[in-house]
Scaffold this motif. Structure first.
Motif, PDB file in Angstrom:
ATOM      1  N   UNK A  24       0.822  -1.205   0.000  1.00 30.81           N
ATOM      2  CA  UNK A  24       0.000   0.000   0.000  1.00 30.81           C
ATOM      3  C   UNK A  24       0.861   1.263   0.000  1.00 30.81           C
ATOM      4  N   UNK A  25       1.963   1.239   0.751  1.00 23.37           N
ATOM      5  CA  UNK A  25       2.857   2.398   0.793  1.00 23.37           C
ATOM      6  C   UNK A  25       3.433   2.679  -0.597  1.00 23.37           C
ATOM      7  N   UNK A  26       3.840   1.635  -1.294  1.00 29.18           N
ATOM      8  CA  UNK A  26       4.390   1.810  -2.646  1.00 29.18           C
ATOM      9  C   UNK A  26       3.335   2.355  -3.611  1.00 29.18           C
ATOM     10  N   UNK A  27       2.120   1.810  -3.542  1.00 30.16           N
ATOM     11  CA  UNK A  27       1.037   2.295  -4.403  1.00 30.16           C
ATOM     12  C   UNK A  27       0.707   3.751  -4.087  1.00 30.16           C
ATOM     13  N   UNK A  28       0.678   4.077  -2.790  1.00 26.21           N
ATOM     14  CA  UNK A  28       0.376   5.435  -2.365  1.00 26.21           C
ATOM     15  C   UNK A  28       1.419   6.414  -2.904  1.00 26.21           C
ATOM     16  N   UNK A  29       2.700   6.076  -2.776  1.00 28.54           N
ATOM     17  CA  UNK A  29       3.768   6.959  -3.255  1.00 28.54           C
ATOM     18  C   UNK A  29       3.694   7.143  -4.772  1.00 28.54           C
ATOM     19  N   UNK A  30       3.385   6.081  -5.501  1.00 28.68           N
ATOM     20  CA  UNK A  30       3.249   6.212  -6.957  1.00 28.68           C
ATOM     21  C   UNK A  30       2.091   7.146  -7.304  1.00 28.68           C
ATOM     22  N   UNK A  65       0.919   9.546  -5.411  1.00 32.31           N
ATOM     23  CA  UNK A  65       1.330  10.907  -5.047  1.00 32.31           C
ATOM     24  C   UNK A  65       2.241  11.497  -6.120  1.00 32.31           C
ATOM     25  N   UNK A  66       3.179  10.706  -6.595  1.00 31.72           N
ATOM     26  CA  UNK A  66       4.078  11.181  -7.657  1.00 31.72           C
ATOM     27  C   UNK A  66       3.284  11.550  -8.904  1.00 31.72           C
ATOM     28  N   UNK A  67       2.314  10.709  -9.255  1.00 31.51           N
ATOM     29  CA  UNK A  67       1.478  10.972 -10.428  1.00 31.51           C
ATOM     30  C   UNK A  67       0.716  12.281 -10.258  1.00 31.51           C
TER      31      UNK A  67
END
Length: 66
Positions: free
Chosen positions: A16-22, A24-26
């Motif tokens: 979930x942290x990785x998906x969230x960061x992606x 946010x970057x988007x």
């Protein structure tokens, strides 16, 4: 009955942290409203999963269904 292990919970939390960061970057790259909505949704999911991981429910010692 399926029991979720700490390792499974931690794996889900990291995912979930990785998906969230992606997301946010988007959002910061595009500033699109749908990207912001996805980012906020994933942040809520992450916060909930983190809270459940770090603050698990305490067992009821007296089996009171309250």
């Amino acid at each position: 009955m399926s029991q979720t292990t700490n390792a499974d919970q931690l794996t889900e939390l990291v995912s979930l942290a990785l998906k969230m960061r992606e997301a946010q970057k988007e959002y910061f790259k595009t500033r699109r409203s749908d990207a912001l909505a996805d980012s906020k949704r994933l942040e809520r999911e992450f916060d909930k999963a983190a809270d459940e991981f770090f603050n698990p429910p305490q067992p009821n010692l007296f089996n009171d269904p309250a």
